[in-house]
Design an enzyme around this catalytic site. Structure first.
Site, PDB file in Angstrom:
ATOM      1  N   HIS A  23       0.844  -1.208   0.000  1.00  0.00           N
ATOM      2  CA  HIS A  23       0.000   0.000   0.000  1.00  0.00           C
ATOM      3  C   HIS A  23       0.877   1.255   0.000  1.00  0.00           C
ATOM      4  CE1 HIS A  23      -3.084  -2.655   2.267  1.00  0.00           C
ATOM      5  NE2 HIS A  23      -3.576  -2.456   1.054  1.00  0.00           N
ATOM      6  N   LYS A  47     -16.911  -6.675   7.461  1.00  0.00           N
ATOM      7  CA  LYS A  47     -15.707  -7.451   7.123  1.00  0.00           C
ATOM      8  C   LYS A  47     -14.964  -7.952   8.366  1.00  0.00           C
ATOM      9  CE  LYS A  47     -13.948  -6.404   2.531  1.00  0.00           C
ATOM     10  NZ  LYS A  47     -12.752  -5.929   1.792  1.00  0.00           N
ATOM     11  N   ARG A  96      -1.780  -6.302  -8.129  1.00  0.00           N
ATOM     12  CA  ARG A  96      -0.606  -7.147  -7.853  1.00  0.00           C
ATOM     13  C   ARG A  96      -0.450  -8.239  -8.904  1.00  0.00           C
ATOM     14  NH1 ARG A  96      -2.862  -8.150  -1.967  1.00  0.00           N
ATOM     15  NH2 ARG A  96      -4.616  -8.316  -3.378  1.00  0.00           N
ATOM     16  N   SER A 134      -2.749  -7.744   3.200  1.00  0.00           N
ATOM     17  CA  SER A 134      -3.033  -7.589   4.632  1.00  0.00           C
ATOM     18  C   SER A 134      -3.458  -8.934   5.220  1.00  0.00           C
ATOM     19  CB  SER A 134      -4.159  -6.572   4.849  1.00  0.00           C
ATOM     20  OG  SER A 134      -3.808  -5.321   4.315  1.00  0.00           O
TER      21      SER A 134
HETATM   22  O1  PNS Z   1      -8.891  -2.911   0.190  1.00  0.00           O
HETATM   23  P1  PNS Z   1     -10.117  -3.472  -0.456  1.00  0.00           P
HETATM   24  O2  PNS Z   1     -10.923  -4.263   0.561  1.00  0.00           O
HETATM   25  O3  PNS Z   1      -9.811  -4.263  -1.688  1.00  0.00           O
HETATM   26  O4  PNS Z   1     -11.009  -2.197  -0.915  1.00  0.00           O
HETATM   27  C1  PNS Z   1     -12.273  -2.369  -1.516  1.00  0.00           C
HETATM   28  C2  PNS Z   1     -13.007  -1.019  -1.684  1.00  0.00           C
HETATM   29  C3  PNS Z   1     -13.046  -0.261  -0.374  1.00  0.00           C
HETATM   30  C4  PNS Z   1     -12.259  -0.188  -2.692  1.00  0.00           C
HETATM   31  C5  PNS Z   1     -14.437  -1.325  -2.216  1.00  0.00           C
HETATM   32  O5  PNS Z   1     -15.014  -2.295  -1.409  1.00  0.00           O
HETATM   33  C6  PNS Z   1     -15.337  -0.095  -2.240  1.00  0.00           C
HETATM   34  O6  PNS Z   1     -15.087   0.838  -2.950  1.00  0.00           O
HETATM   35  N1  PNS Z   1     -16.410  -0.101  -1.423  1.00  0.00           N
HETATM   36  C7  PNS Z   1     -17.333   0.995  -1.332  1.00  0.00           C
HETATM   37  C8  PNS Z   1     -18.745   0.576  -1.744  1.00  0.00           C
HETATM   38  C9  PNS Z   1     -19.021   0.814  -3.214  1.00  0.00           C
HETATM   39  O7  PNS Z   1     -18.883   1.918  -3.709  1.00  0.00           O
HETATM   40  N2  PNS Z   1     -19.418  -0.270  -3.919  1.00  0.00           N
HETATM   41  C10 PNS Z   1     -19.873  -0.226  -5.321  1.00  0.00           C
HETATM   42  C11 PNS Z   1     -18.873   0.089  -6.379  1.00  0.00           C
HETATM   43  S1  PNS Z   1     -17.477  -0.965  -6.482  1.00  0.00           S
END
Ligand code: PNS
Length: 171
Positions: A23, A47, A96, A134
């Site tokens: 990150h 989560k 990645r 993570s």
């Molecule tokens: O680190 P992560 O868990 O891969 O991040 C995922 C994240 C936070 C980017 C994704 O879950 C997110 O954007 N959630 C917000 C909800 C949302 O907008 N969902 C619909 C469009 S993808």
């Protein structure tokens, strides 16, 4: 003739439970690409995170304070709405491996549909970081493995404190 430079604000969203050196690599490189980079933690208790949002934000702030154009925040609800509210035109994500691609593609297209004009920019993880997640870091440290060099020192310390196994019961 004066040239007008539109400031580009980008959001780097994620769970960051906790921040890893992968990150951090994306944050460092992103901070050089955009005028402002907002690293934002999703508030999603579903989560079952290891660290609270406040703890994750604090670790991010401490780690990213060396980058003046980087701000740390948190959000809930739709990322596209949050981006609009923060005047951001870019979502930054790291990739990645090919296995990340499918999910990232879906999210990028959904976000663009929800907010036309919102572009997702992907940075390829540096080869030193491409295996770090993570989830794996937590698993390895929880089983007594060495994670030095995979997360910032502050995070390693917090992980040790959080996942230290209780001393064996003695009679
Ligand atoms: O680190 P992560 O868990 O891969 O991040 C995922 C994240 C936070 C980017 C994704 O879950 C997110 O954007 N959630 C917000 C909800 C949302 O907008 N969902 C619909 C469009 S993808």
């Amino acid at each position: 003739m004066t040239q007008k430079h539109n400031r580009v604000v980008a959001i780097y969203p994620g769970s960051f439970d906790p921040i890893t050196n992968g990150h951090l690599d994306v944050i460092e490189r992103g901070s050089r690409l955009f005028d402002r980079l907002i690293v934002s933690v999703l508030q999603n208790e579903a989560k079952a995170p290891l660290f609270s949002v406040e703890e994750r934000v604090e670790m991010l702030r401490e780690t990213a304070r060396i980058f003046p154009s980087v701000e740390v925040d948190c959000f809930q609800g739709l990322l596209a709405d949050y981006a609009l509210g923060r005047n951001a035109s870019v979502i930054l994500r790291g990739i990645r491996a090919i296995s990340d691609y499918e999910n990232e593609l879906q999210m990028a297209l959904m976000n663009r549909r929800l907010q036309p004009g919102l572009e997702t920019v992907f940075l390829l993880a540096g080869e030193t970081f491409s295996f770090i997640s993570s989830r794996l870091v937590k698993e390895v440290i929880g089983l007594g493995g060495n994670i030095s060099g995979l997360v910032p020192p502050l995070v390693e310390q917090r992980l040790h404190e959080r996942l230290r196994r209780p001393a064996a019961m003695t009679k």
